[in-house]
Design a protein around this motif. Structure first.
Motif, mmCIF file in Angstrom:
data_model
loop_
_atom_site.group_PDB
_atom_site.id
_atom_site.type_symbol
_atom_site.label_atom_id
_atom_site.label_comp_id
_atom_site.label_asym_id
_atom_site.label_seq_id
_atom_site.Cartn_x
_atom_site.Cartn_y
_atom_site.Cartn_z
ATOM 1 N N PRO A 188 0.839 -1.206 0.000
ATOM 2 C CA PRO A 188 0.000 0.000 0.000
ATOM 3 C C PRO A 188 0.876 1.259 0.000
ATOM 4 O O PRO A 188 1.922 1.295 0.645
ATOM 5 N N LEU A 189 0.446 2.271 -0.729
ATOM 6 C CA LEU A 189 1.244 3.478 -0.868
ATOM 7 C C LEU A 189 0.937 4.514 0.210
ATOM 8 O O LEU A 189 1.811 5.286 0.600
ATOM 9 N N ALA A 190 -0.287 4.535 0.698
ATOM 10 C CA ALA A 190 -0.661 5.516 1.720
ATOM 11 C C ALA A 190 0.068 5.196 3.029
ATOM 12 O O ALA A 190 -0.002 4.070 3.524
ATOM 13 N N PRO A 191 0.770 6.166 3.597
ATOM 14 C CA PRO A 191 1.553 5.920 4.815
ATOM 15 C C PRO A 191 0.747 5.361 5.991
ATOM 16 O O PRO A 191 1.278 4.564 6.758
ATOM 17 N N ALA A 192 -0.519 5.723 6.125
ATOM 18 C CA ALA A 192 -1.321 5.206 7.235
ATOM 19 C C ALA A 192 -1.559 3.704 7.104
ATOM 20 O O ALA A 192 -1.882 3.038 8.084
ATOM 21 N N PHE A 193 -1.369 3.148 5.919
ATOM 22 C CA PHE A 193 -1.608 1.734 5.674
ATOM 23 C C PHE A 193 -0.318 0.963 5.418
ATOM 24 O O PHE A 193 -0.341 -0.243 5.231
ATOM 25 N N ASN A 194 0.802 1.674 5.405
ATOM 26 C CA ASN A 194 2.116 1.058 5.203
ATOM 27 C C ASN A 194 3.146 1.907 5.939
ATOM 28 O O ASN A 194 3.566 2.951 5.441
ATOM 29 N N PRO A 195 3.566 1.495 7.131
ATOM 30 C CA PRO A 195 4.494 2.296 7.931
ATOM 31 C C PRO A 195 5.852 2.540 7.276
ATOM 32 O O PRO A 195 6.573 3.437 7.677
ATOM 33 N N LYS A 196 6.204 1.763 6.258
ATOM 34 C CA LYS A 196 7.491 1.962 5.580
ATOM 35 C C LYS A 196 7.391 2.946 4.413
ATOM 36 O O LYS A 196 8.415 3.372 3.881
ATOM 37 N N ALA A 197 6.178 3.308 4.020
ATOM 38 C CA ALA A 197 6.011 4.209 2.878
ATOM 39 C C ALA A 197 6.626 5.572 3.173
ATOM 40 O O ALA A 197 6.409 6.149 4.232
ATOM 41 N N PHE A 198 7.413 6.052 2.223
ATOM 42 C CA PHE A 198 8.001 7.392 2.288
ATOM 43 C C PHE A 198 8.898 7.595 3.509
ATOM 44 O O PHE A 198 8.870 8.642 4.138
ATOM 45 N N THR A 199 9.716 6.569 3.827
ATOM 46 C CA THR A 199 10.649 6.663 4.948
ATOM 47 C C THR A 199 12.111 6.535 4.504
ATOM 48 O O THR A 199 13.001 6.579 5.346
ATOM 49 N N ASP A 200 12.349 6.374 3.219
ATOM 50 C CA ASP A 200 13.713 6.208 2.701
ATOM 51 C C ASP A 200 13.875 7.141 1.502
ATOM 52 O O ASP A 200 13.315 6.893 0.434
ATOM 53 N N THR A 201 14.631 8.202 1.681
ATOM 54 C CA THR A 201 14.767 9.233 0.648
ATOM 55 C C THR A 201 15.257 8.669 -0.681
ATOM 56 O O THR A 201 14.733 9.028 -1.737
ATOM 57 N N ALA A 202 16.236 7.782 -0.653
ATOM 58 C CA ALA A 202 16.764 7.222 -1.905
ATOM 59 C C ALA A 202 15.678 6.456 -2.660
ATOM 60 O O ALA A 202 15.551 6.593 -3.882
ATOM 61 N N LYS A 203 14.880 5.663 -1.944
ATOM 62 C CA LYS A 203 13.804 4.918 -2.596
ATOM 63 C C LYS A 203 12.715 5.854 -3.106
ATOM 64 O O LYS A 203 12.158 5.641 -4.177
ATOM 65 N N ILE A 204 12.406 6.886 -2.340
ATOM 66 C CA ILE A 204 11.381 7.851 -2.756
ATOM 67 C C ILE A 204 11.802 8.510 -4.063
ATOM 68 O O ILE A 204 11.014 8.572 -5.021
ATOM 69 N N ASP A 205 13.039 8.973 -4.113
ATOM 70 C CA ASP A 205 13.537 9.623 -5.326
ATOM 71 C C ASP A 205 13.525 8.650 -6.508
ATOM 72 O O ASP A 205 13.109 9.011 -7.618
ATOM 73 N N LYS A 206 13.977 7.428 -6.268
ATOM 74 C CA LYS A 206 14.017 6.418 -7.332
ATOM 75 C C LYS A 206 12.627 6.149 -7.882
ATOM 76 O O LYS A 206 12.422 6.145 -9.100
ATOM 77 N N TRP A 207 11.652 5.917 -6.991
ATOM 78 C CA TRP A 207 10.325 5.530 -7.464
ATOM 79 C C TRP A 207 9.547 6.704 -8.035
ATOM 80 O O TRP A 207 8.788 6.533 -8.992
ATOM 81 N N PHE A 208 9.703 7.899 -7.496
ATOM 82 C CA PHE A 208 9.088 9.071 -8.132
ATOM 83 C C PHE A 208 9.634 9.216 -9.555
ATOM 84 O O PHE A 208 8.881 9.416 -10.506
ATOM 85 N N ARG A 209 10.955 9.120 -9.710
ATOM 86 C CA ARG A 209 11.575 9.271 -11.034
ATOM 87 C C ARG A 209 11.037 8.220 -11.999
ATOM 88 O O ARG A 209 10.574 8.537 -13.091
ATOM 89 N N ARG A 210 11.054 6.959 -11.597
ATOM 90 C CA ARG A 210 10.602 5.869 -12.468
ATOM 91 C C ARG A 210 9.120 5.958 -12.793
ATOM 92 O O ARG A 210 8.708 5.859 -13.944
ATOM 93 N N ASN A 211 8.303 6.102 -11.745
ATOM 94 C CA ASN A 211 6.857 6.077 -11.946
ATOM 95 C C ASN A 211 6.355 7.311 -12.680
ATOM 96 O O ASN A 211 5.438 7.219 -13.493
ATOM 97 N N CYS A 212 6.949 8.467 -12.409
ATOM 98 C CA CYS A 212 6.532 9.668 -13.137
ATOM 99 C C CYS A 212 6.856 9.526 -14.622
ATOM 100 O O CYS A 212 6.055 9.909 -15.474
#
Length: 135
Positions: free
Chosen positions: A87-111
């Motif tokens: 799940p992408l929503a942080p309230a449903f996945n405590p690991k969502a949006f907690t790692d800057t490198a992964k956030i940057d990677k997935w925003f870049r790829r998915n966008c």
């Protein structure tokens, strides 16, 4: 023999601590990411715009919700590979949006998949405002 009970007590304490520790591990939080992208955009993220952006195809056949679901509070599935996506929503996945490198990677790829370009700072702030609003 005196060290054995102490060793057992230390091992038990270590195990208890590891299970009691918060699940989140990383260098950031969803709120910190929203604050960062809000600052980069020069305006607050807007959850309504983020929801619209998330659910709308942008010239191609995919939207964010094609893989993450709408709302993204349950496990998603990659539209091509079928691979499960947490799940992408942080309230449903405590690991969502907690790692800057992964956030940057997935925003870049998915966008690039959805928009055929990288997302702007304001688009990221809007999507994060939407995702953080889901409870």
């Amino acid at each position: 023999m005196k060290t054995r009970p102490l060793t057992f007590a230390l091992l038990a304490a270590a195990l208890f601590t590891s299970f009691a520790a918060p699940v989140m591990a990383g260098d950031t939080t969803p709120a910190q990411q929203l604050a960062y992208w809000t600052k980069e955009a020069g305006a607050p993220g807007n959850a309504a715009r983020g929801q619209s952006f998330f659910g709308t195809p942008h010239g191609g056949e995919w939207s964010c919700s094609s893989c993450h679901g709408m709302p993204p509070v349950n496990e998603g599935k990659h539209a091509t590979t079928g691979k499960a996506i947490a799940p992408l929503a942080p309230a449903f996945n405590p690991k969502a949006f907690t790692d800057t490198a992964k956030i940057d990677k997935w925003f870049r790829r998915n966008c690039k998949d959805v928009l055929a370009r990288e997302c702007s700072a304001s688009e990221k702030a809007d999507v994060l405002a939407y995702l953080n609003s889901l409870k």
